[in-house]
Design an enzyme around this catalytic site. Sequence first.
Site, short mmCIF file in Angstrom:
data_model
loop_
_atom_site.label_atom_id
_atom_site.label_comp_id
_atom_site.label_asym_id
_atom_site.label_seq_id
_atom_site.Cartn_x
_atom_site.Cartn_y
_atom_site.Cartn_z
N CYS A 67 34.50 -32.38 -26.43
CA CYS A 67 34.54 -32.08 -28.01
C CYS A 67 35.68 -31.72 -28.62
O CYS A 67 36.52 -31.34 -28.21
CB CYS A 67 33.13 -31.10 -28.25
SG CYS A 67 31.85 -31.37 -27.22
N ARG A 123 40.00 -37.14 -26.77
CA ARG A 123 39.37 -36.22 -26.20
C ARG A 123 37.88 -36.73 -25.57
O ARG A 123 37.37 -36.27 -24.42
CB ARG A 123 38.94 -35.06 -27.02
CG ARG A 123 40.17 -34.45 -27.60
CD ARG A 123 40.01 -33.34 -28.14
NE ARG A 123 39.26 -32.09 -27.76
CZ ARG A 123 39.76 -30.96 -27.02
NH1 ARG A 123 41.31 -31.18 -27.22
NH2 ARG A 123 39.27 -30.17 -26.58
N TRP A 159 30.82 -34.47 -27.26
CA TRP A 159 30.50 -35.16 -25.90
C TRP A 159 29.14 -34.46 -25.22
O TRP A 159 29.20 -33.18 -25.02
CB TRP A 159 31.88 -34.91 -25.03
CG TRP A 159 31.70 -35.54 -23.85
CD1 TRP A 159 32.22 -36.63 -23.52
CD2 TRP A 159 31.36 -34.95 -22.57
NE1 TRP A 159 32.05 -37.26 -22.38
CE2 TRP A 159 31.72 -36.10 -21.35
CE3 TRP A 159 30.85 -33.87 -21.98
CZ2 TRP A 159 31.37 -35.94 -20.39
CZ3 TRP A 159 30.79 -33.71 -20.57
CH2 TRP A 159 31.07 -34.63 -19.80
N ASN A 218 32.45 -26.07 -29.52
CA ASN A 218 32.63 -26.66 -28.07
C ASN A 218 32.25 -25.68 -27.02
O ASN A 218 32.53 -24.35 -27.22
CB ASN A 218 34.14 -26.91 -28.02
CG ASN A 218 34.66 -28.14 -29.09
OD1 ASN A 218 33.90 -28.60 -29.79
ND2 ASN A 218 36.01 -28.33 -29.03
N GLY A 219 32.02 -26.11 -25.82
CA GLY A 219 31.71 -25.15 -24.54
C GLY A 219 30.19 -25.15 -24.37
O GLY A 219 29.62 -26.03 -24.73
N GLU A 265 45.71 -41.54 -5.87
CA GLU A 265 45.90 -41.54 -7.36
C GLU A 265 45.64 -42.86 -7.87
O GLU A 265 45.13 -43.06 -8.93
CB GLU A 265 47.37 -40.99 -7.81
CG GLU A 265 47.64 -41.00 -9.24
CD GLU A 265 46.77 -40.41 -10.24
OE1 GLU A 265 45.70 -39.64 -9.76
OE2 GLU A 265 46.89 -40.58 -11.31
N LYS A 313 42.89 -44.05 -10.98
CA LYS A 313 43.64 -44.92 -12.11
C LYS A 313 42.75 -46.15 -12.15
O LYS A 313 42.15 -46.42 -13.34
CB LYS A 313 45.10 -44.92 -11.90
CG LYS A 313 45.74 -44.87 -13.21
CD LYS A 313 46.04 -43.51 -13.55
CE LYS A 313 44.99 -42.58 -13.59
NZ LYS A 313 45.70 -41.22 -13.91
N GLU A 353 38.85 -45.36 -12.84
CA GLU A 353 38.40 -44.89 -14.25
C GLU A 353 38.54 -45.74 -15.52
O GLU A 353 38.00 -45.67 -16.47
CB GLU A 353 39.30 -43.42 -14.40
CG GLU A 353 40.53 -43.36 -14.74
CD GLU A 353 41.21 -42.20 -14.98
OE1 GLU A 353 40.55 -41.29 -15.72
OE2 GLU A 353 42.46 -41.90 -14.57
N HIS A 355 37.88 -46.52 11.64
CA HIS A 355 36.79 -45.67 12.03
C HIS A 355 35.77 -45.92 11.08
O HIS A 355 34.96 -44.96 10.90
CB HIS A 355 37.51 -44.04 11.75
CG HIS A 355 38.54 -43.94 12.87
ND1 HIS A 355 38.34 -43.87 14.25
CD2 HIS A 355 39.75 -43.98 12.71
CE1 HIS A 355 39.51 -43.63 14.77
NE2 HIS A 355 40.48 -43.68 13.89
N LYS A 374 39.18 -36.40 -21.94
CA LYS A 374 40.41 -36.06 -21.78
C LYS A 374 40.64 -34.61 -21.27
O LYS A 374 41.30 -34.56 -20.19
CB LYS A 374 41.51 -36.13 -23.04
CG LYS A 374 42.90 -36.00 -22.70
CD LYS A 374 43.27 -36.90 -21.94
CE LYS A 374 44.95 -36.69 -21.62
NZ LYS A 374 45.44 -37.44 -20.34
C1 F6R Z 1 42.37 -38.86 -14.61
C2 F6R Z 1 42.74 -37.46 -15.32
C3 F6R Z 1 41.90 -36.39 -14.77
C4 F6R Z 1 42.61 -35.15 -15.06
C5 F6R Z 1 41.69 -34.14 -14.68
C6 F6R Z 1 42.60 -32.73 -14.80
O1 F6R Z 1 43.50 -39.88 -15.04
O2 F6R Z 1 43.39 -37.47 -16.38
O3 F6R Z 1 41.53 -36.53 -13.77
O4 F6R Z 1 43.90 -35.28 -14.25
O5 F6R Z 1 40.65 -33.97 -15.67
O6 F6R Z 1 42.90 -32.46 -16.05
P1 F6R Z 1 44.40 -31.39 -16.50
O7 F6R Z 1 45.38 -31.75 -15.98
O8 F6R Z 1 44.40 -31.31 -17.93
O9 F6R Z 1 43.78 -30.09 -16.08
#
Ligand code: F6R
Length: 612
Positions: A2, A27, A74, A100-101, A485, A489, A492, A508, A607
């Site tokens: 949010c 976000r 959100w 928010n929250g 990673e 990527k 997502e 395995h 985000k």
């Molecule tokens: C994936 C991504 C998330 C963040 C995770 C932690 O591309 O961006 O997996 O890495 O939500 O976020 P931060 O780094 O802001 O604590």
Amino acid sequence: MCGIIGYIGYRIALPILLEGLRDQEYRGYDSAGIATWEDGKIDLIRSKGKIADLEKKIGDKKSNATLGIGHTRWATHGRPDDTNAHPHLDCKKELAVVHNGVIENYLELRSDLTAKGHVFTSQTDTEVLPHLIEEYYDQGGDLLNAVYHATEDVDGYYAMAVLSAKDPNRLICARLDNPLIIGIGDGEYFLASDMAALVEYTHQMLILENGDIADITPQGVTVYNKGQKVERKISVIDWDKASAQKGGYEHFMLKEIHEQPWALTQTLNGRISDDGQEIIFKEFDATIKDRLAKIDNIFLVACGTAYHAGLVGRHAIEKLLHLPTQTEVASEFQNRDAIITPRTLAIIISQSGETYDTILAMRKCQQMGAFTLAICNVLDSTIAREADAVLYTYAGPEIAVASTKAYTTQLAVLYMLTFYLGKLMGKISDAELKELIAALAQMPQLAEETISELESKIFQISLGFAPWNDAFFVGRGIDSAVAMEGALKLKEISYIHAEAYAAGELKHGTIALITPDVPVIALCTQSELISKMISNIKELQARKAAVIGVTTRGNQEVEAVCKDTLYIPQTNELLAPILANLPLQMLAYYAAVVKETDVDQPRNLAKSVTVG
Ligand code: F6R
């Protein structure tokens, strides 16, 4: 997650609110709304969907209001629709609240308020706030006090902004474990969850702290904490709106991929001594150095991509410092009985500095006496402020949901920290340190080379890749962390189901999933592990998988067993993850582009994950 926006001053609020919501779209949200104050009335417009849907609802409606709040929601409690969208109103429609929250005791509060005659119209936890504030407002007639008393009744965490039909020149806001920033203008004030929405108007930011309640009028801001007036410093930020715009790129993610050489330069800048012999952290005073010198074990704690950076960090720390080191997912770390002592260093990694699970994990480490060191990208964020020390990554604002430049700069800081501790603890020889630092200093240039050399080839590979529903990423040693990673990527943003495995684990169980032509990305950057990787690739080849190798120039033996090979420049192998990760980011990006997914705002993702 949010986003909140607010304005009070002399300009027409509506366009500022809409622009501020657009600036925070990244976000992640599924509905949006705005409430403005005009002629003693609150005007409310809300809509499911995107800001464009809200704008359609607003149409050519005229507004002269100079006070207003807005929100992108959100969904957590209640589906995303018009009635659950914020702002929410009280019974008399004289108070508007964005939040928010999560209000954890909302069911209890809702039933108390319902018993007192309040009528609820949404399924949200947020709606208890305007009704609770209404209760107190009716008793005392002062908005600030009413908000203060309401926050005392609430369990959970929040950032909120409140306006009242009866207070024409006042905006009250409050925060607990959720970011809220006041932009200081001249006779006008702006409010947002993220500075990116404020930089167009001001560079002076008042970042609210936990428990703060701010009373904002066009004449000034007064901040209170626990009922007492407090002074808060004004931070001046040095980036502008252009840094938070696409700058000619089709997506923020592509722009951010290309910004990595620059982000690495910014992050290394001033941290390598002129003679290249040592790492300098001006952030550490004598007390911090003394504490760090006595560390005997290390935890790296983070979520998602930042967790994957922590996995790479663990390899580097174990190799150079020989200290017991563990990398932990923050949400699970809270459920562990990890062995933490005052000689533990807890490295807390977070781009946003606002990830709720990471905040809780950091606090747990602090309660157990560990020294907490944050690696963070957002100035004065909660984690940056609450940690015992902070090392910033200077990646600039990261807007795409998928993290790229933040990860790469997190790696750079983790390497620098490892080298720094190595020297402090006398665990790395001067010659080795100099060689490692020289290799790190070359990273911006090598990253540039990697991106420009591989981009078009990766686009071609992604064409054959996109139709697949599954993909696998494998590696050994530090490469297995990079594989994780890469898989995150890809899944997502392209929605291709991707899994990462330590290559030795394939037989395995997972090898049962290998079918002809299924894409497997095999990371082969560590010379002492290459022959084992080649054996694993041959096992995959025997099952007709389409193996794409990522290896260092000169490793022709990898090319001999792969369908395609992506070469990264030669470097000190410990640092190879910085470069090996770049083709994986581009592969995910182009697979998503080919699949026409929403690259910058993938479905269901936010985000900054400010709920637990
Ligand atoms: C994936 C991504 C998330 C963040 C995770 C932690 O591309 O961006 O997996 O890495 O939500 O976020 P931060 O780094 O802001 O604590």
